[in-house]
Design an enzyme around this catalytic site. Structure first.
Site, PDB file in Angstrom:
ATOM      1  N   ILE A  12       0.838  -1.205   0.000  1.00  0.00           N
ATOM      2  CA  ILE A  12       0.000   0.000   0.000  1.00  0.00           C
ATOM      3  C   ILE A  12       0.870   1.252   0.000  1.00  0.00           C
ATOM      4  CG2 ILE A  12      -1.913   1.195   1.135  1.00  0.00           C
ATOM      5  CD1 ILE A  12      -2.521  -1.521   2.529  1.00  0.00           C
ATOM      6  N   LEU A  33      12.965  -3.013   4.654  1.00  0.00           N
ATOM      7  CA  LEU A  33      13.030  -4.069   3.627  1.00  0.00           C
ATOM      8  C   LEU A  33      12.788  -5.469   4.191  1.00  0.00           C
ATOM      9  CD1 LEU A  33      16.054  -2.767   1.504  1.00  0.00           C
ATOM     10  CD2 LEU A  33      13.621  -2.344   1.143  1.00  0.00           C
ATOM     11  N   SER A 125      -7.084  -0.557  10.409  1.00  0.00           N
ATOM     12  CA  SER A 125      -7.703  -1.733   9.802  1.00  0.00           C
ATOM     13  C   SER A 125      -9.118  -1.930  10.312  1.00  0.00           C
ATOM     14  CB  SER A 125      -6.858  -2.961  10.145  1.00  0.00           C
ATOM     15  OG  SER A 125      -7.539  -4.151   9.836  1.00  0.00           O
ATOM     16  N   THR A 127     -10.099  -4.592  11.207  1.00  0.00           N
ATOM     17  CA  THR A 127     -10.022  -5.597  12.277  1.00  0.00           C
ATOM     18  C   THR A 127     -10.331  -4.992  13.642  1.00  0.00           C
ATOM     19  OG1 THR A 127      -7.635  -5.254  12.516  1.00  0.00           O
ATOM     20  CG2 THR A 127      -8.337  -7.043  11.079  1.00  0.00           C
ATOM     21  N   TYR A 150      -2.576  -9.040  15.768  1.00  0.00           N
ATOM     22  CA  TYR A 150      -2.471  -8.005  14.738  1.00  0.00           C
ATOM     23  C   TYR A 150      -3.586  -6.970  14.910  1.00  0.00           C
ATOM     24  CZ  TYR A 150      -3.467  -5.624  10.381  1.00  0.00           C
ATOM     25  OH  TYR A 150      -3.774  -4.653   9.460  1.00  0.00           O
ATOM     26  N   LYS A 154      -3.595  -2.697  16.064  1.00  0.00           N
ATOM     27  CA  LYS A 154      -4.262  -1.564  15.407  1.00  0.00           C
ATOM     28  C   LYS A 154      -5.185  -0.837  16.384  1.00  0.00           C
ATOM     29  CE  LYS A 154      -2.276  -1.952  11.449  1.00  0.00           C
ATOM     30  NZ  LYS A 154      -1.236  -0.957  11.079  1.00  0.00           N
ATOM     31  N   PHE A 179     -10.302  -2.001   4.639  1.00  0.00           N
ATOM     32  CA  PHE A 179     -10.894  -3.327   4.572  1.00  0.00           C
ATOM     33  C   PHE A 179      -9.864  -4.239   3.868  1.00  0.00           C
ATOM     34  CE2 PHE A 179     -14.071  -1.086   6.610  1.00  0.00           C
ATOM     35  CZ  PHE A 179     -14.963  -1.983   7.160  1.00  0.00           C
TER      36      PHE A 179
END
Length: 339
Positions: A12, A33, A125, A127, A150, A154, A179
């Protein structure tokens, strides 16, 4: 106007860098990276005609973060993508997720306080809603106990930003609750580039179709949905990237209603996993080898967005559909396998 994009060589992040440069912003990318490739920098440069400034830097190393902001104290906005993002991996490695996703956010906000322009966009997110009581999910839906570490990072991340904004009136922040981002840039110069075995559906689909993976596992066929598979709101990554530019401009132009805001970013349409598979088969002309297996821990049954707040307040709406996204993802997969 110089904008910092953390994780700017990721999926993104790289698409957002393209949209920022297309709008004339000067972009500085930080990326360690760990889940991206330096070659993405060439893709961004080819699309936009301009090479962004890049620094390989681990945001978990506080002195390095402090040094970076000493050298780049003219940054007017920060878009923070850098984070681990796989639900299944977070269940298996919770401490890695808490260290990487939380400490890096804290270090960034500490440095943001020292800038003249304190504008912050957070990659959040859907979530945070957990298994929502009502669909589609509005921004007024309660934040539920997270289904995975995870998702919890958030939630905690948003709480940290909100608490920071509460006592620092000159900090302005927007959390964007994504989403399910999929697809690739239409130029096929950048796209989703997972390291190792993909954790997300679409790269697993495209890798299976091209012969890298023997079979796609569909997690769960007994959910209370139209075909028994999970429902998700699949949003084209280019549409998603454009929303970040609009959110940033909202802050830069002092259009925000409060110094902490949040928006859902989705299409407003839910598609089952099997519908996503069928979309891919339709645009690629290939039959996909898949098998329905046991449910995966941490997955919610269904999630799709109510997008009217982002549509009306940010002036943003999606322009690309599921077939568009699958078509671009397949072209991207074919390109990177023939390099």
């Amino acid at each position: 106007m110089k904008i910092l994009v953390t994780g700017g060589l990721g999926f993104i992040g790289s698409h957002t860098v393209v949209e920022l440069q297309n709008e004339g912003y000067e972009v500085v990318i930080i990326d360690n990276l760990s889940n991206s490739s330096i070659e993405v920098l060439d893709g961004i440069t080819t699309i936009t005609g301009k090479k962004p400034i890049f620094e390989k830097l681990d945001l978990k190393v506080k002195p390095d973060v402090q040094d970076f902001f000493k050298r780049h104290n003219d940054i007017v906005g920060v878009i923070h993508f850098a984070a681990n993002k796989a639900v299944g991996e977070s269940v298996a490695e919770p401490l890695m997720y808490y260290e990487n996703n939380i400490t890096t956010l804290v270090y960034l906000l500490q440095e943001l306080k020292g800038l003249s322009n304190k504008n912050f966009i957070f990659s959040s997110s859907c979530t945070v809603y957990g298994q929502a009581d009502e669909l589609p999910i509005t921004e007024n839906a309660p934040v539920k106990p997270a289904e995975s570490p995870y998702g919890n990072t958030k939630q905690i991340g948003e709480e940290i930003i909100r608490d920071t904004c509460r006592v620092n009136g000159d900090i302005k922040a927007i959390a964007l609750r994504y989403f399910n981002p999929i697809g690739a840039h239409p130029s096929t110069e950048i796209g989703e580039l997972p390291i190792g075995v993909p954790q997300n559906l679409v790269p697993f689909i495209t890798q299976t179709a091209i012969g890298m993976r023997e079979q796609l596992s569909v997690f769960g066929g007994d959910y209370p949905t139209s075909d028994g598979t999970c429902v998700r709101d699949y949003i084209h990554v280019v549409d998603l990237a454009k929303a970040h530019v609009l959110a940033l401009q909202r802050l830069l132009n002092d259009k925000n209603d409060s110094n902490y805001e949040f928006f859902n970013l989705g299409t407003g349409t839910g598609s089952t996993v099997l519908e996503a598979v069928q979309s891919f088969e339709r645009v690629s002309g290939k039959s996909l080898n898949y098998k329905i297996v046991d449910r995966r821990e941490g997955d919610v049954i269904a999630a799709y967005a109510e997008t009217s707040k982002a549509n009306s307040v940010l002036g943003w709406k999606t322009e690309l559909n599921l077939d568009d996204a699958m078509d671009s993802a397949w072209k991207w997969e074919q390109k990177i396998r023939t390099k």
